[in-house]
Design a protein around this motif. Structure first.
Motif, PDB file in Angstrom:
ATOM      1  N   GLN A  24      35.974  10.781  86.499  1.00  0.00           N
ATOM      2  CA  GLN A  24      37.142  10.451  85.675  1.00  0.00           C
ATOM      3  C   GLN A  24      38.185  11.567  85.739  1.00  0.00           C
ATOM      4  O   GLN A  24      39.360  11.326  85.942  1.00  0.00           O
ATOM      5  CB  GLN A  24      36.703  10.232  84.215  1.00  0.00           C
ATOM      6  CG  GLN A  24      37.827  10.048  83.233  1.00  0.00           C
ATOM      7  CD  GLN A  24      38.497   8.706  83.344  1.00  0.00           C
ATOM      8  OE1 GLN A  24      37.862   7.724  83.669  1.00  0.00           O
ATOM      9  NE2 GLN A  24      39.778   8.664  83.073  1.00  0.00           N
ATOM     10  N   ILE A  25      37.739  12.805  85.586  1.00  0.00           N
ATOM     11  CA  ILE A  25      38.669  13.939  85.588  1.00  0.00           C
ATOM     12  C   ILE A  25      39.175  14.250  86.990  1.00  0.00           C
ATOM     13  O   ILE A  25      40.360  14.473  87.194  1.00  0.00           O
ATOM     14  CB  ILE A  25      37.989  15.172  84.959  1.00  0.00           C
ATOM     15  CG1 ILE A  25      37.780  14.923  83.472  1.00  0.00           C
ATOM     16  CG2 ILE A  25      38.816  16.428  85.187  1.00  0.00           C
ATOM     17  CD1 ILE A  25      36.964  15.971  82.784  1.00  0.00           C
ATOM     18  N   ALA A  26      38.285  14.257  87.975  1.00  0.00           N
ATOM     19  CA  ALA A  26      38.653  14.673  89.330  1.00  0.00           C
ATOM     20  C   ALA A  26      39.505  13.644  90.062  1.00  0.00           C
ATOM     21  O   ALA A  26      40.301  14.008  90.924  1.00  0.00           O
ATOM     22  CB  ALA A  26      37.402  14.966  90.141  1.00  0.00           C
ATOM     23  N   ARG A  50      46.774  26.162  99.306  1.00  0.00           N
ATOM     24  CA  ARG A  50      47.549  24.970  98.931  1.00  0.00           C
ATOM     25  C   ARG A  50      46.680  23.716  98.893  1.00  0.00           C
ATOM     26  O   ARG A  50      47.116  22.652  99.291  1.00  0.00           O
ATOM     27  CB  ARG A  50      48.686  24.754  99.927  1.00  0.00           C
ATOM     28  CG  ARG A  50      49.800  25.758  99.773  1.00  0.00           C
ATOM     29  CD  ARG A  50      50.945  25.415 100.670  1.00  0.00           C
ATOM     30  NE  ARG A  50      50.634  25.969 101.999  1.00  0.00           N
ATOM     31  CZ  ARG A  50      51.261  25.656 103.098  1.00  0.00           C
ATOM     32  NH1 ARG A  50      52.236  24.808 103.077  1.00  0.00           N
ATOM     33  NH2 ARG A  50      50.921  26.204 104.239  1.00  0.00           N
ATOM     34  N   ASN A  51      45.471  23.790  98.410  1.00  0.00           N
ATOM     35  CA  ASN A  51      44.639  22.592  98.333  1.00  0.00           C
ATOM     36  C   ASN A  51      44.698  21.989  96.933  1.00  0.00           C
ATOM     37  O   ASN A  51      45.316  22.534  96.026  1.00  0.00           O
ATOM     38  CB  ASN A  51      43.201  22.896  98.764  1.00  0.00           C
ATOM     39  CG  ASN A  51      42.483  23.803  97.817  1.00  0.00           C
ATOM     40  OD1 ASN A  51      42.595  23.669  96.613  1.00  0.00           O
ATOM     41  ND2 ASN A  51      41.738  24.757  98.354  1.00  0.00           N
ATOM     42  N   LEU A  52      44.063  20.852  96.733  1.00  0.00           N
ATOM     43  CA  LEU A  52      44.117  20.154  95.446  1.00  0.00           C
ATOM     44  C   LEU A  52      43.549  20.961  94.296  1.00  0.00           C
ATOM     45  O   LEU A  52      43.970  20.816  93.154  1.00  0.00           O
ATOM     46  CB  LEU A  52      43.357  18.842  95.544  1.00  0.00           C
ATOM     47  CG  LEU A  52      44.048  17.726  96.319  1.00  0.00           C
ATOM     48  CD1 LEU A  52      43.129  16.526  96.436  1.00  0.00           C
ATOM     49  CD2 LEU A  52      45.337  17.337  95.648  1.00  0.00           C
ATOM     50  N   LEU A  53      42.589  21.814  94.579  1.00  0.00           N
ATOM     51  CA  LEU A  53      41.951  22.569  93.505  1.00  0.00           C
ATOM     52  C   LEU A  53      42.767  23.750  93.015  1.00  0.00           C
ATOM     53  O   LEU A  53      42.436  24.357  92.004  1.00  0.00           O
ATOM     54  CB  LEU A  53      40.565  23.051  93.955  1.00  0.00           C
ATOM     55  CG  LEU A  53      39.591  21.927  94.299  1.00  0.00           C
ATOM     56  CD1 LEU A  53      38.297  22.517  94.833  1.00  0.00           C
ATOM     57  CD2 LEU A  53      39.333  21.034  93.117  1.00  0.00           C
ATOM     58  N   THR A  54      43.836  24.099  93.719  1.00  0.00           N
ATOM     59  CA  THR A  54      44.654  25.237  93.312  1.00  0.00           C
ATOM     60  C   THR A  54      46.093  24.818  93.011  1.00  0.00           C
ATOM     61  O   THR A  54      47.007  25.626  93.080  1.00  0.00           O
ATOM     62  CB  THR A  54      44.657  26.328  94.380  1.00  0.00           C
ATOM     63  OG1 THR A  54      45.168  25.796  95.603  1.00  0.00           O
ATOM     64  CG2 THR A  54      43.262  26.874  94.619  1.00  0.00           C
ATOM     65  N   LEU A  55      46.311  23.554  92.659  1.00  0.00           N
ATOM     66  CA  LEU A  55      47.653  23.076  92.350  1.00  0.00           C
ATOM     67  C   LEU A  55      48.227  23.796  91.138  1.00  0.00           C
ATOM     68  O   LEU A  55      47.515  24.131  90.211  1.00  0.00           O
ATOM     69  CB  LEU A  55      47.630  21.584  92.056  1.00  0.00           C
ATOM     70  CG  LEU A  55      47.400  20.647  93.210  1.00  0.00           C
ATOM     71  CD1 LEU A  55      47.349  19.210  92.698  1.00  0.00           C
ATOM     72  CD2 LEU A  55      48.475  20.790  94.256  1.00  0.00           C
TER      73      LEU A  55
END
Length: 59
Positions: A24-26, A50-55
């Motif tokens: 749900q969160i991810a 610049r990946n999704l986890l460091t936005l």
């Protein structure tokens, strides 16, 4: 227990154990969880910087 909070030194951290809650969160609510901790600076490694986890959110 589905989730619990702890501290990494002085920074609060939320740990999730429920696969449905993680999904749900991810996936569905990812845009609400910005400004994550930077693991590798963008100028050192552009792929990990610049990946999704460091936005970062809008300033």
């Amino acid at each position: 227990m589905i989730y619990f909070g702890t501290y990494q030194f002085v920074k609060p951290i939320l740990l999730l154990k429920d696969p449905d809650l993680i999904k749900q969160i991810a996936v569905k609510d990812f845009d609400h969880f910005t400004d994550h901790r930077t693991l590798v600076p963008e100028n050192i490694d552009p792929l990990w910087g610049r990946n999704l986890l460091t936005l970062k959110g809008k300033a």
